[in-house]
Design a protein around this motif. Structure first.
Motif, PDB file in Angstrom:
ATOM      1  N   ILE A 274      14.207 -11.575  20.249  1.00 57.14           N
ATOM      2  CA  ILE A 274      14.216 -12.599  19.222  1.00 57.14           C
ATOM      3  C   ILE A 274      15.601 -12.697  18.593  1.00 57.14           C
ATOM      4  O   ILE A 274      16.268 -11.680  18.373  1.00 57.14           O
ATOM      5  N   GLY A 275      16.051 -13.914  18.329  1.00 61.19           N
ATOM      6  CA  GLY A 275      17.328 -14.149  17.667  1.00 61.19           C
ATOM      7  C   GLY A 275      17.118 -14.904  16.367  1.00 61.19           C
ATOM      8  O   GLY A 275      16.350 -15.865  16.319  1.00 61.19           O
ATOM      9  N   VAL A 276      17.808 -14.457  15.311  1.00 56.08           N
ATOM     10  CA  VAL A 276      17.645 -15.057  13.978  1.00 56.08           C
ATOM     11  C   VAL A 276      19.011 -15.157  13.308  1.00 56.08           C
ATOM     12  O   VAL A 276      19.802 -14.208  13.368  1.00 56.08           O
ATOM     13  N   PRO A 277      19.338 -16.291  12.664  1.00 54.12           N
ATOM     14  CA  PRO A 277      20.615 -16.388  11.949  1.00 54.12           C
ATOM     15  C   PRO A 277      20.737 -15.344  10.840  1.00 54.12           C
ATOM     16  O   PRO A 277      19.736 -14.940  10.243  1.00 54.12           O
ATOM     17  N   HIS A 278      21.985 -14.947  10.568  1.00 60.08           N
ATOM     18  CA  HIS A 278      22.232 -13.908   9.559  1.00 60.08           C
ATOM     19  C   HIS A 278      21.564 -14.223   8.226  1.00 60.08           C
ATOM     20  O   HIS A 278      20.984 -13.342   7.592  1.00 60.08           O
ATOM     21  N   ASP A 279      21.681 -15.473   7.797  1.00 62.27           N
ATOM     22  CA  ASP A 279      21.337 -15.803   6.420  1.00 62.27           C
ATOM     23  C   ASP A 279      19.845 -15.871   6.138  1.00 62.27           C
ATOM     24  O   ASP A 279      19.454 -15.991   4.967  1.00 62.27           O
ATOM     25  N   ILE A 280      18.980 -15.815   7.159  1.00 59.30           N
ATOM     26  CA  ILE A 280      17.543 -15.828   6.876  1.00 59.30           C
ATOM     27  C   ILE A 280      16.849 -14.562   7.377  1.00 59.30           C
ATOM     28  O   ILE A 280      15.628 -14.519   7.484  1.00 59.30           O
ATOM     29  N   VAL A 281      17.626 -13.536   7.691  1.00 60.04           N
ATOM     30  CA  VAL A 281      17.018 -12.264   8.106  1.00 60.04           C
ATOM     31  C   VAL A 281      16.262 -11.639   6.940  1.00 60.04           C
ATOM     32  O   VAL A 281      15.116 -11.191   7.087  1.00 60.04           O
ATOM     33  N   TYR A 282      16.875 -11.583   5.770  1.00 63.15           N
ATOM     34  CA  TYR A 282      16.263 -10.957   4.600  1.00 63.15           C
ATOM     35  C   TYR A 282      15.659 -12.011   3.697  1.00 63.15           C
ATOM     36  O   TYR A 282      16.171 -13.126   3.598  1.00 63.15           O
ATOM     37  N   PRO A 283      14.572 -11.670   2.979  1.00 63.88           N
ATOM     38  CA  PRO A 283      13.873 -10.373   2.976  1.00 63.88           C
ATOM     39  C   PRO A 283      12.684 -10.327   3.934  1.00 63.88           C
ATOM     40  O   PRO A 283      12.033  -9.306   4.070  1.00 63.88           O
ATOM     41  N   GLN A 284      12.392 -11.462   4.591  1.00 65.31           N
ATOM     42  CA  GLN A 284      11.131 -11.545   5.334  1.00 65.31           C
ATOM     43  C   GLN A 284      11.102 -10.721   6.623  1.00 65.31           C
ATOM     44  O   GLN A 284      10.104 -10.046   6.932  1.00 65.31           O
ATOM     45  N   LEU A 285      12.175 -10.781   7.413  1.00 62.27           N
ATOM     46  CA  LEU A 285      12.111 -10.235   8.761  1.00 62.27           C
ATOM     47  C   LEU A 285      11.899  -8.724   8.815  1.00 62.27           C
ATOM     48  O   LEU A 285      11.118  -8.245   9.652  1.00 62.27           O
ATOM     49  N   PRO A 286      12.555  -7.912   7.978  1.00 57.65           N
ATOM     50  CA  PRO A 286      12.276  -6.471   8.040  1.00 57.65           C
ATOM     51  C   PRO A 286      10.804  -6.136   7.818  1.00 57.65           C
ATOM     52  O   PRO A 286      10.263  -5.238   8.477  1.00 57.65           O
ATOM     53  N   GLN A 287      10.142  -6.865   6.927  1.00 54.82           N
ATOM     54  CA  GLN A 287       8.724  -6.625   6.681  1.00 54.82           C
ATOM     55  C   GLN A 287       7.894  -6.967   7.914  1.00 54.82           C
ATOM     56  O   GLN A 287       6.939  -6.268   8.264  1.00 54.82           O
ATOM     57  N   ILE A 288       8.250  -8.071   8.584  1.00 54.72           N
ATOM     58  CA  ILE A 288       7.522  -8.483   9.787  1.00 54.72           C
ATOM     59  C   ILE A 288       7.704  -7.448  10.892  1.00 54.72           C
ATOM     60  O   ILE A 288       6.745  -7.054  11.564  1.00 54.72           O
ATOM     61  N   LEU A 289       8.934  -6.996  11.107  1.00 60.81           N
ATOM     62  CA  LEU A 289       9.198  -6.019  12.168  1.00 60.81           C
ATOM     63  C   LEU A 289       8.478  -4.706  11.892  1.00 60.81           C
ATOM     64  O   LEU A 289       7.969  -4.058  12.816  1.00 60.81           O
ATOM     65  N   LYS A 290       8.424  -4.310  10.640  1.00 57.54           N
ATOM     66  CA  LYS A 290       7.725  -3.075  10.288  1.00 57.54           C
ATOM     67  C   LYS A 290       6.234  -3.204  10.565  1.00 57.54           C
ATOM     68  O   LYS A 290       5.608  -2.287  11.127  1.00 57.54           O
ATOM     69  N   ALA A 291       5.651  -4.343  10.183  1.00 61.25           N
ATOM     70  CA  ALA A 291       4.226  -4.566  10.425  1.00 61.25           C
ATOM     71  C   ALA A 291       3.921  -4.580  11.913  1.00 61.25           C
ATOM     72  O   ALA A 291       2.909  -4.020  12.366  1.00 61.25           O
ATOM     73  N   MET A 292       4.793  -5.201  12.718  1.00 64.82           N
ATOM     74  CA  MET A 292       4.577  -5.249  14.160  1.00 64.82           C
ATOM     75  C   MET A 292       4.677  -3.854  14.772  1.00 64.82           C
ATOM     76  O   MET A 292       3.925  -3.504  15.682  1.00 64.82           O
ATOM     77  N   ALA A 293       5.614  -3.051  14.286  1.00 65.84           N
ATOM     78  CA  ALA A 293       5.775  -1.692  14.813  1.00 65.84           C
ATOM     79  C   ALA A 293       4.552  -0.836  14.525  1.00 65.84           C
ATOM     80  O   ALA A 293       4.154   0.001  15.339  1.00 65.84           O
TER      81      ALA A 293
END
Length: 310
Positions: A97-116
């Motif tokens: 998955i590729g995501v622009p720098h400016d929309i990584v936080y705060p949502q994406l870390p939470q999503i990746l943690k939930a998926m893991a």
């Protein structure tokens, strides 16, 4: 001292109760009749109560056995689900998955943690760069999913939300009042020509405070109140939206879009897509905002579920 119930014995209890006899249960469990009988006996001895009654050559559960069987089914289901998630090859693999720098936080870390937590055997490889590069890589087949920030999405894009592009600077900063306005953008930033053209059309002089491709350097000059930059509303990080009235021109709006190559199918990719849509989509944002205004009971429930996801 804590005591543990034997899952093997509980599985025997449930199977015997379902088929009504030890012999048939032994065949289903691939055990000997004596082994199943011994498991039931040890379970009864450990609890100090009878779990079965014999009625006309058929075993039936006692009230205590009925109660225990209800718990046993839930425990067995959880055990089997955990084993499936940890060992089934259907939940293995890699998602790029590729995501622009400016929309990584705060949502994406939470999503990746939930998926893991939900799919520990699946690797999600994240790449973060500018929308133009992500789209080029997507065209070459380098990503399964990409998110973008753009004004005119391509055909096949799923538009998740539309947000304002805003001027940002250091908290309580004054760099935006200087003329010429000093800007901090890396060379390949999609927002750079938008900001420059808007200032030029408004008759406001500007120059560049940084050059090159270091996002960290650009952000450092903004944080030091030596320059300003532009970000999508809601993704300004530790900077501050500049409320300059008419002193700075409006920058318009951009869309957050999702592109799916369609190469992956199944519950894993479906779960990831659902979480991305909910985290970045206008519809879910509106639902969260509406829910925030309705009664404390619902607020407490929502807060609990969000805390569990985090």
């Amino acid at each position: 001292m804590a005591r543990n119930l034997d899952l093997t014995a509980l599985r025997a209890l449930v199977t015997v109760s379902e088929v009504g006899g030890v012999t048939r249960a032994a065949g289903l469990l691939n055990l000997t009749q004596s082994a199943v009988s011994m498991q039931i006996k040890r379970l009864e001895e450990s609890l100090g109560t009878a779990l079965f009654n014999r009625v006309q050559r058929k075993l039936s559960l006692t009230p205590e056995g009925e109660l225990l069987s209800q718990y046993a089914r839930r425990m067995i289901d959880l055990n089997d689900e955990a084993l499936l998630r940890l060992t089934d090859t259907a939940f293995e693999g890699e998602i790029r998955i590729g995501v622009p720098h400016d929309i990584v936080y705060p949502q994406l870390p939470q999503i990746l943690k939930a998926m893991a937590l939900e799919y520990p055997r699946v690797r999600i490889n994240l790449d973060s760069c500018f929308t133009s590069k992500l789209k080029q890589g997507f065209g070459r087949g380098e990503y399964d999913l990409i998110m973008t920030t753009e004004m005119r999405p391509d055909e096949g894009a799923e538009r998740l939300s539309t947000r304002r592009l805003v001027w940002v600077g250091a908290p309580d900063g004054i760099a935006w009042q200087q003329r010429p306005v000093r800007l901090a953008f890396v060379e390949t930033c999609f927002f750079r020509p938008i900001a420059q053209d808007a200032l030029t059309e408004a008759g406001i002089r500007w120059d560049l405070a940084v050059g090159g491709g270091s996002e960290q350097v650009a952000e450092a000059t903004v944080a030091a109140d030596l320059s300003i930059t532009a970000r999508m509303e809601g993704a300004v990080g530790g900077l501050e939206v500049i409320e300059a009235g008419n002193a700075l021109p409006d920058l318009g709006t951009l869309s957050i879009c999702l592109y799916n190559a369609g190469r992956q199918n199944g519950p894993v990719i479906d779960s990831l897509l659902a979480q991305l849509r909910c985290a970045y989509g206008d519809a879910c944002a509106a639902q969260r905002a509406a829910g925030a205004g309705r009664g404390s009971d619902r607020d407490d429930d929502l807060a609990g579920r969000l805390a569990a996801a985090e």
